[in-house]
Design an enzyme around this catalytic site. Structure first.
Site, short mmCIF file in Angstrom:
data_model
loop_
_atom_site.label_atom_id
_atom_site.label_comp_id
_atom_site.label_asym_id
_atom_site.label_seq_id
_atom_site.Cartn_x
_atom_site.Cartn_y
_atom_site.Cartn_z
N LYS A 111 -6.54 12.23 1.68
CA LYS A 111 -6.30 10.86 0.99
C LYS A 111 -7.07 9.92 1.79
CE LYS A 111 -2.13 8.40 0.93
NZ LYS A 111 -1.14 8.17 1.05
N ASP A 215 8.38 4.97 6.87
CA ASP A 215 8.16 4.70 4.64
C ASP A 215 8.42 5.66 3.95
OD1 ASP A 215 7.78 2.75 3.22
OD2 ASP A 215 4.96 3.77 2.85
#
Lengths: 730, 192
Positions: A111, A215
Site C-alpha cells: 500500500k 477505522d
C-alpha cells in the site's frame, strides 16, 4: 454612427463594448462595423481575434477536470525488493497493489500512501510508529505487517496478501440477494455474528497492545478464503485524522465514526470507540442500512452524536432479538454504556451463536422514551404530557382494580392437614422475600398478583418444605402440590455426605466492576449443592414422576458417560419441578455468587491462578474450534461437558464444582422489569471464564417463545442447574 | 435566497448551530461544483470528495464569518474552490519535480470544451487576476461561473443584473480569456 464616435473618442477605448456590438451583428456586417469603430489596426485585429475565440469557445468556456496523475506505479515497477504486479484497489489513503516479494518469493499487498497525505515529518513518523506497533500484533485475524518503507515523498506498507473480498463487497452481495429474495436471512445473521466475533477477538488483541484501530469499517474487514475474516489497516486512520488538512478526505469513514470521534468537543478516543464502530458494522450487516446517515459529513456526524438510530427489530422483525440487543449495547452514545472490552462483545456474539443467553440487556421502554425526550426537546413537552396522562390513568386503573382483578389463583394441595403455609413475596428493592400471608392450612387456594414468591410449608414435625413460585402474568392459574418430598435430603445429612455445603451468609455486594449496577443484599444461612444436577439425578425424577425428559436424551446412548454429565436442556420450570421433588429450591443469584466467590470475592472458583487441567478445557481452545462446530450443540456437549464431580482443581476452596467450567446454571432470581428475565450464573464450557466470571449476571428472557398459553422459558444445551435450600426460616 | 443571508446573520449573532446549517445548506452547491470538475473521470468520487473537503475546510475558516450576504458568500466560496485548485496545481508541479513512486494526488486540468490541450491552472489564475484588475465585475462572473459552478441565470439573480447583461459579460469574458490563454499562432489576415 454617433455612438461609435463616442466610443472611439477619449483615452478609454472600450474594447468590451465594441466587441459586444460586433457580436450582435450578423457575421458579414461585422467587418464593416469594426473598420469604423476601431481606432487603429491593432485594436481591429484584437476584436477580430476575440470574435474568433468566442466562436471557438462553444457554449461552455472552460472545463475544469480533475484527473489522477499518470504517475501511479505501473506493473513491473520495482519498489525496493517488491515488484508491482497489478493494482488491487484504492482507498482514502492511497493505492494498494499486489506485489511480489522478490527476496522471499511470495505475494504481498503493498500500500502506497501518497506524500500529500502524510505531508509532515511528524505524520510520517507517526505512521511509521503505528506500522511498528501493528507489526508486533500476532493474531490469526489480524493481517500481519511485513514492512514499512519510503520512496521519495511516499511511504509504503507491505502486508500479507489476503485472497478474498472485503466485507463491504459481501454486504452489497447480500443486498442483491435480499432484493432477489434468494437469501436465507437467518444464515446471514449467524454469519454476521461469526464474522464480527472474530473481528472483535482481533480488536481485543490490538487493544491489549494499546492500539486503537480507529477505522473499523466493512472495507477494512477482509474475508480470507482460507482463514475467515481478518482485520486490516491498523491505526492508519489515526494519522489521517491527526493531519488536520486531510481530515475530510475519507468520507467513507464518517459512517462508522464513534460519537467521540465525530464530536469536536471531546477527543478522548479509546478502545470503546472501536467497539462502537464494530456495532455500526453489525447494525449495517443486520439491517442492510446504515444507522447514521446523511448526505454531508456534517449531517452524518451530527446523526452519530445526536440521533438514536431506528431500532433494528422495527426495521426487520426477523433480526434475532439477542443480536439486536448486542448491537444496541455496542452503539451506545456514552462509551461507559458500551461493552467495556472487545472481548465482551465477542463473548456475547458467541453466546448468541451457541444459543446461550447473552450478557447485554435490552433497553427498557421507559429508558428508550426518556432518551428520545432528551435528544429532541421539541417533542419533550408532548411526551411529558402523555406520560402524565398515562400515569394518571394507570394509577386510577390500578386503584380501581386493586381489589381482585389481575391476580392469579393458586391451588395448593398438601397431604398433611396440619401443615401451615407461609407465603412470601420478593421485594424487588432489597431482593429479600417478605412475609405476605400465613395460612393455617396448606390445602388451600390463594390469589396472588404477578411476581416471584416463595411458599414455605411448615410441617407439624418442625420440618419445612420451601418452593419457588413465579406468576408470570395475570390470570395464570396454577396448581401446586406441597407434599413431603419423595427424596428428602435432610440438610445435616447433605453436608455430611458432602453433597451440599453450608454458608453462613451475611451482607453481600453482588456484582463486580463497571459492568452492571452492584446490588447490596443480606443473605440468610443456606446450603448449596456441591455440583450440578446430573442426568443420573434427573432420571430418577423423570422415572418417578413421569415428568417429560429433556429432548437430547434421545441421543443418550451416543454420549459417553452420559449419566454422570450435568443435565442440560431443561427449562427453568423443569428445574423448579426437580427441586420440589428433592425438597430443595434453586439458589438465588446472590446465593450462587456468594458461594462461588467465597471466601475472598474471587472472580473465579480457582482464584487467579489457572490450574494445569484448565488448559485442556480452556476457551482459547474453544475459539480454535470452528464456529460451525459450535452450532451443533449436542456435539459440543458431547466433547466439552464433564462429569458433574470432576476436575477438583477447578473447585472453590469450599469444594464447589464447576462454578465456571461446565454448564451455566439457572438461579431462582427472576427480574420482572419491562421484560421478564431469569438470571443465570456461571460460564459454560463454550464461554471464556475471563469475561463471564462468577460475578457476571446474565439474563435469560422468560418465555422467549410464547406458545399460546404455555409460558415457559426456553432451554439451552449449555444451561443446567444445582439446588439450594435455606437453613432456617425466620 | 433569503436562507443563506439569514443564516449568515444568525451566525454572526452567535446563534448556535447556524454555521453548521449554513454549511449543510451550501454543501450541496459545493458538491455540484466538485462533480463538474471530475466528470468523465473514473476516479471521480474520491477526488470529488477530496477537493470538496478542502474547499469546505477553507470556507469553514474565519473569512466566511465576515460574509455580508449570499452574494458575498458565493464569491468567497468560488475563491475557496479556486484556491484549492491552485494549491493542488502547485502540488502537482512540486510532485513532478520531487518524484514520488505512486503519486495519486488529483491532478487539476483545465481544458477548453472542444479541445484536448490542457491549460495550466496557474496560467488561468494569472489571467483571471489580470482580468480582475481591469474589469473586476467581469472577473467576478467568471469566478462564480467556473469555481462556484453557478449558471448565468443564478449569477444574474445574485448580482441583481439583467440576464442579458450577465450573458454579455460572459460572452466577452469567454473570448477574452481564450484569447489570452491560447498560445499565439501565425495569424490569418483579418479580411481573409
Amino acid at each position: 454612427m454617433g455612438n461609435t464616435d463616442e466610443t472611439i473618442r477619449g483615452d478609454s477605448w472600450d474594447e468590451r463594448d465594441v466587441f459586444l456590438r460586433a457580436l450582435d451583428l450578423p457575421p458579414d456586417e461585422r467587418d464593416a462595423y469594426l473598420r469604423k469603430a476601431c481606432p487603429d489596426e491593432a485594436s481591429h485585429k484584437r476584436i477580430h481575434s476575440l470574435l474568433i475565440h468566442h466562436a471557438e469557445a462553444g457554449d461552455d468556456l472552460l472545463q475544469v477536470t480533475v484527473t489522477t496523475s499518470d504517475k501511479t506505479a505501473s506493473p513491473a515497477e520495482q519498489i525496493d525488493e517488491f515488484t508491482i504486479l497489478h493494482r488491487l484497489g484504492e482507498g482514502g489513503m492511497g493505492v494498494v497493489y499486489l506485489a511480489k516479494d522478490t527476496l522471499l518469493d511470495r505475494k504481498v499487498a503493498l500500500k502506497v500512501v501518497a506524500g500529500h497525505l502524510t505531508s509532515s515529518e511528524q505524520a510520517i513518523a507517526r505512521f511509521r510508529d503505528e506500522a511498528r506497533a501493528t507489526a508486533a500484533l500476532r493474531h490469526p485475524a489480524i493481517v500481519p505487517v511485513y514492512r514499512f518503507g519510503q520512496v521519495g515523498s511516499d511511504s509504503y506498507l507491505v502486508t500479507e496478501f489476503v485472497d478474498g473480498p472485503t466485507l463491504s463487497i459481501l454486504l452489497s452481495e447480500q443486498h442483491d440477494l435480499i432484493k432477489s429474495k434468494k437469501a436465507d436471512r437467518q444464515v446471514w445473521y449467524r454469519r454476521a455474528a461469526e464474522i464480527l466475533a472474530i473481528i472483535a477477538d482481533a480488536l481485543e488483541c490490538a487493544h491489549r497492545a494499546n492500539i486503537v484501530h480507529r477505522d473499523v469499517k466493512p472495507s477494512n474487514i477482509l474475508i480470507d478464503r482460507e482463514h475467515g475474516p481478518r482485520l486490516t489497516d491498523f491505526g492508519i486512520a489515526k494519522h489521517i485524522t491527526d493531519d488536520d488538512c486531510t481530515q475530510t478526505s475519507v468520507v467513507g469513514t464518517y459512517y462508522y465514526m464513534s460519537p467521540e470521534q465525530a464530536s469536536i468537543t471531546s477527543n478522548r478516543v479509546d478502545r470503546r470507540s472501536d467497539i462502537f464502530s464494530l456495532g455500526v458494522v453489525l447494525y449495517e450487516m443486520l439491517s442492510l442500512q446504515r444507522p447514521f446517515d446523511g448526505s454531508t459529513p456534517m449531517q452524518i456526524m451530527r446523526a452519530i452524536v445526536e440521533h438514536e438510530p431506528p431500532r433494528l427489530r422495527s426495521i426487520d422483525k426477523a433480526i434475532p432479538e439477542d443480536l439486536a440487543t448486542i448491537c444496541q449495547k455496542a452503539i451506545e452514545k456514552r462509551p461507559e454504556d458500551r461493552y467495556p472490552t472487545a472481548a465482551h462483545i465477542s463473548a456475547d456474539l458467541r453466546c448468541f451463536l451457541a444459543g446461550d443467553p447473552i450478557v447485554a440487556r435490552p433497553h427498557s421502554v421507559p429508558r428508550r422514551i426518556w432518551r428520545r425526550v432528551q435528544r429532541d426537546r421539541r417533542i419533550s413537552r408532548t411526551v411529558i404530557g402523555i406520560i402524565v396522562i398515562v400515569l394518571t390513568l394507570s394509577l386510577w386503573r390500578q386503584f380501581s382494580l386493586r381489589q381482585s382483578a389481575d391476580k392469579s389463583i393458586i391451588r395448593i394441595t398438601c397431604d398433611d392437614q396440619d401443615t401451615q403455609l407461609d407465603v412470601r413475596a420478593l421485594n424487588n428493592e432489597t431482593l429479600e422475600f417478605e412475609p405476605l400471608h400465613t395460612l393455617a392450612t396448606a390445602n388451600t387456594e390463594i390469589s396472588l398478583p404477578v411476581g416471584l414468591y416463595r411458599l414455605i410449608a411448615h410441617q407439624a414435625s418442625g420440618n419445612f418444605i420451601e418452593t419457588s413460585l413465579f406468576i408470570p402474568r395475570p390470570h395464570t392459574d396454577i396448581t401446586l402440590s406441597l407434599n413431603s418430598p419423595a427424596h428428602p435430603s435432610t440438610r445435616a445429612a447433605a453436608v455430611d455426605d458432602k453433597s451440599m455445603v453450608r454458608f453462613e451468609g451475611g451482607p453481600f455486594l453482588c456484582g463486580e466492576g463497571t459492568d452492571r449496577k452492584q446490588i447490596s443484599v443480606i443473605i440468610d444461612p443456606f446450603f448449596i449443592d456441591v455440583c450440578e444436577v446430573s442426568n443420573r439425578d434427573y432420571k430418577v425424577f423423570v422415572d418417578q414422576t413421569g415428568h417429560p425428559q429433556p429432548a437430547f436424551w434421545k441421543f443418550a446412548t451416543e454420549i459417553p458417560g452420559f449419566l454422570d454429565r450435568p443435565v442440560v436442556g431443561v427449562s427453568w420450570e423443569d428445574a423448579n419441578a426437580y427441586c420440589r421433588f428433592v425438597g430443595k429450591r434453586l439458589p438465588t443469584a446472590a446465593e450462587w455468587e456468594f458461594a462461588m466467590r467465597f471466601p475472598d470475592r474471587r472472580l473465579l472458583p480457582w482464584g487467579d491462578i489457572m490450574p494445569a487441567e484448565r488448559s485442556d478445557i480452556s476457551s482459547s481452545d474453544i475459539s480454535k474450534t470452528s464456529l460451525a462446530q459450535l452450532k451443533v450443540s449436542l456435539e459440543v456437549y458431547k466433547s466439552r461437558s464433564m462429569p458433574v464431580r470432576s476436575a477438583p482443581s477447578l473447585c472453590t476452596p469450599n469444594g464447589l464444582f464447576h462454578g465456571a467450567s461446565n454448564v451455566s446454571e439457572w438461579t431462582e432470581t427472576v427480574d420482572i422489569g419491562v421484560s421478564t428475565v431469569v438470571i443465570i450464573m456461571g460460564a459454560s464450557y463454550v464461554l471464556d471464564p475471563d469475561y463471564i466470571n462468577c460475578a457476571t449476571r446474565r439474563t435469560y428472557p422468560y418465555a422467549r417463545e410464547n406458545d399460546g398459553d404455555q409460558l415457559q422459558t426456553k432451554w439451552s444445551m449449555q444451561l443446567g442447574f444445582r439446588c439450594a435450600c435455606s437453613e432456617t426460616i425466620n | 435566497m433569503g436562507t443563506i443571508t439569514s443564516l449568515l446573520h444568525d451566525m454572526k449573532a452567535g446563534q448556535e448551530g447556524a454555521q453548521n446549517q449554513l454549511f449543510e445548506y451550501v454543501y450541496k452547491d459545493l458538491k455540484r461544483v466538485a462533480k463538474r470538475f471530475s466528470r468523465n473521470n473514473p476516479n471521480a468520487p474520491f477526488q470529488t470528495t477530496e477537493l470538496l473537503g478542502e474547499a469546505y475546510q477553507r470556507l469553514a475558516g474565519k473569512e466566511t464569518l465576515n460574509a455580508e450576504n449570499r452574494r458575498h458568500f458565493f464569491f468567497l466560496l468560488s475563491r475557496a474552490m479556486q484556491d484549492v485548485l491552485v494549491d493542488q496545481a502547485r502540488r502537482d508541479l512540486a510532485e513532478k519535480r520531487g518524484g514520488g513512486i505512486a503519486n495519486r494526488a488529483p491532478m487539476v486540468e483545465v481544458t477548453w470544451e472542444n479541445s484536448k490541450d490542457p491549460i495550466a491552472v496557474l496560467d488561468l489564475q494569472e489571467a483571471l487576476a489580470e482580468l480582475g484588475e481591469k474589469q473586476p465585475e467581469i472577473a467576478r462572473v467568471v469566478l462564480l461561473r467556473i469555481y462556484a459552478g453557478m449558471t448565468l441565470h443564478e449569477i444574474a439573480a445574485d448580482t441583481g443584473d439583467a440576464y442579458s447583461k450577465t450573458r454579455r459579460a460572459w460572452d466577452y469574458a469567454k473570448a477574452w480569456l481564450r484569447e489570452r490563454l491560447t498560445p499565439p499562432k501565425p495569424e490569418a489576415p483579418p479580411d481573409q
